[in-house]
Enzyme design. Structure first.
Site, short mmCIF file in Angstrom:
data_model
loop_
_atom_site.label_atom_id
_atom_site.label_comp_id
_atom_site.label_asym_id
_atom_site.label_seq_id
_atom_site.Cartn_x
_atom_site.Cartn_y
_atom_site.Cartn_z
N HIS A 123 0.80 -1.82 0.30
CA HIS A 123 0.45 0.26 0.13
C HIS A 123 1.33 1.47 0.03
O HIS A 123 2.17 1.06 0.07
CB HIS A 123 -1.08 0.17 1.25
CG HIS A 123 -0.29 -0.23 2.23
ND1 HIS A 123 0.00 -1.30 2.72
CD2 HIS A 123 0.52 1.24 3.51
CE1 HIS A 123 1.06 -0.57 4.77
NE2 HIS A 123 0.58 0.36 4.00
N ASP A 125 0.70 4.90 2.30
CA ASP A 125 -0.58 5.48 3.18
C ASP A 125 -1.41 5.98 2.57
O ASP A 125 -1.75 6.79 2.35
CB ASP A 125 0.48 6.23 4.12
CG ASP A 125 1.78 4.96 5.31
OD1 ASP A 125 1.13 3.41 4.95
OD2 ASP A 125 2.55 5.56 5.46
N HIS A 273 4.56 0.58 0.41
CA HIS A 273 5.37 -0.60 1.44
C HIS A 273 4.44 -1.75 2.04
O HIS A 273 3.13 -1.51 1.76
CB HIS A 273 6.09 0.61 2.42
CG HIS A 273 5.13 0.50 2.98
ND1 HIS A 273 4.26 1.51 2.64
CD2 HIS A 273 4.91 0.97 3.97
CE1 HIS A 273 3.09 2.26 3.48
NE2 HIS A 273 3.44 1.93 4.77
N ARG A 288 4.81 6.34 14.50
CA ARG A 288 4.59 6.40 13.55
C ARG A 288 3.98 7.92 13.84
O ARG A 288 3.16 7.77 14.05
CB ARG A 288 3.90 5.69 12.52
CG ARG A 288 4.16 5.86 11.29
CD ARG A 288 2.75 4.70 11.01
NE ARG A 288 1.91 5.66 9.93
CZ ARG A 288 1.20 5.07 9.06
NH1 ARG A 288 1.05 3.61 8.31
NH2 ARG A 288 -0.10 5.62 8.18
C1 SIN Z 1 3.07 1.38 8.04
O1 SIN Z 1 2.28 0.41 6.87
O2 SIN Z 1 2.78 1.45 8.50
C2 SIN Z 1 4.03 -0.24 8.96
C3 SIN Z 1 5.47 -0.43 8.47
C4 SIN Z 1 6.16 -1.35 9.14
O3 SIN Z 1 5.44 -1.75 10.72
O4 SIN Z 1 7.44 -2.05 9.06
#
Ligand code: SIN
Length: 297
Positions: A123, A125, A273, A288
């Site tokens: 995806h 984000d 990612h 995050r």
């Molecule tokens: C995310 O998609 O923000 C998670 C990425 C991760 O936990 O490595």
């Protein structure tokens, strides 16, 4: 040279030599892989970023699409938020739980009792938002002994390696991105009650132009993208299926193996990612901060 060898060369050689690692004075920037990603050393994020450091980090971010800050200490939440704000207004996640006292921080956490981890499918984000996040800064502070890697895929490369006639067609098309099927009930086990809440839906161009690099990226992803409204349902399913597979080709990917307190900063406008939950029942936790972006064009 055979046609398949030429096609392979067209994929792996397409960005060769484009990146420049010279001219940094305050941070050290090294390639992570031939086409995508860089490792950053020489800056301690827990101390914050000066304006001069920010300028170099910003350059490294735009030129390398995802950067990995090595040799870090835990970043205090206020500092993490302040660094995020240097890149723009912060994004409020439509569903995820946040750190007590710090609504700007989304706590990533999976452990023995978890039903889900976060971001397990490819995806970009929150692409279902009308103004999806520009970038995401994740520091992982608790790690399993091994595993818990994160993968990134280059969406410029995905666009640039489509054939010219297909690119012409895609430039006239949009795609619908939805949050409902992803987020409804997703964080219930972490105390998020979402009855009565509506999740975002947005229609974005399939080829988006990065506002800073000027390059085009393929902007569809398997998690949020549901439909190409200009096509029939059968045509839309077939074309999206092809585009998802293409965007996830291994030649476009890198796989980042975290060390404790590394921080990754990825550009959602030109990379996808996914995280890998291969470490159950071990624990993985991090903070995050997400920066709001513009409406894709
Ligand atoms: C995310 O998609 O923000 C998670 C990425 C991760 O936990 O490595």
């Amino acid at each position: 040279m055979s046609d398949s060898a030429k096609a392979h060369g067209a994929v792996i050689g397409r960005t060769g030599g484009r990146r420049d690692f010279s001219g940094y004075r305050l941070i050290e920037v090294r390639p992570f892989a031939p086409n995508l990603g860089a490792e950053i050393r020489g800056v301690t994020l827990a101390d914050g970023l000066s304006e001069a450091q920010f300028a170099e980090v910003h350059r490294a971010f735009v030129e390398n699409q995802v950067i990995f800050f090595k040799d870090q200490k835990p970043i205090p939440p206020e500092v993490h938020i302040a660094i995020g704000r240097m890149f723009g207004e912060l994004h409020a996640h439509p569903a995820a739980p946040h750190m007590e006292g710090h609504p700007e921080i989304f706590v990533i956490h999976a452990h023995a009792g978890s039903r889900i981890a976060n971001g397990e499918f490819w995806h970009s984000d929150v692409s279902c938002d009308a103004e999806p996040p520009l970038g995401t800064m994740l520091q992982i502070q608790v790690m399993p002994d091994c595993g818990g890697d994160t993968m990134f895929a280059d969406s410029y490369a995905a666009w640039e390696t489509l054939s010219p006639p297909l690119r012409v067609m895609l430039e006239g098309l949009t795609a619908r991105h939805e949050g409902e099927h992803v987020y409804r009930g997703r964080y219930a086990e972490r105390g998020v009650e979402d009855a009565g809440r509506t999740y975002p839906v947005a229609v974005h161009p399939i080829a988006r132009t990065h506002p800073e690099s000027g390059r085009k990226a393929l902007y569809v992803n398997r998690t949020f993208t549901t439909r190409i409204p200009e096509l029939s349902p059968a045509e839309s399913d077939a074309l999206l299926g092809f585009l998802f597979d293409h965007a996830e080709r291994v030649e476009f990917q890198i796989r980042f193996r975290w060390s404790v307190n590394d921080m990754a900063f990825w550009d959602n406008r030109c990379v996808m990612h996914r995280s890998i939950w291969d470490y159950w029942p071990a624990e993985r936790r991090g903070n995050r901060v997400t920066i709001k972006g513009e409406r894709p064009v």
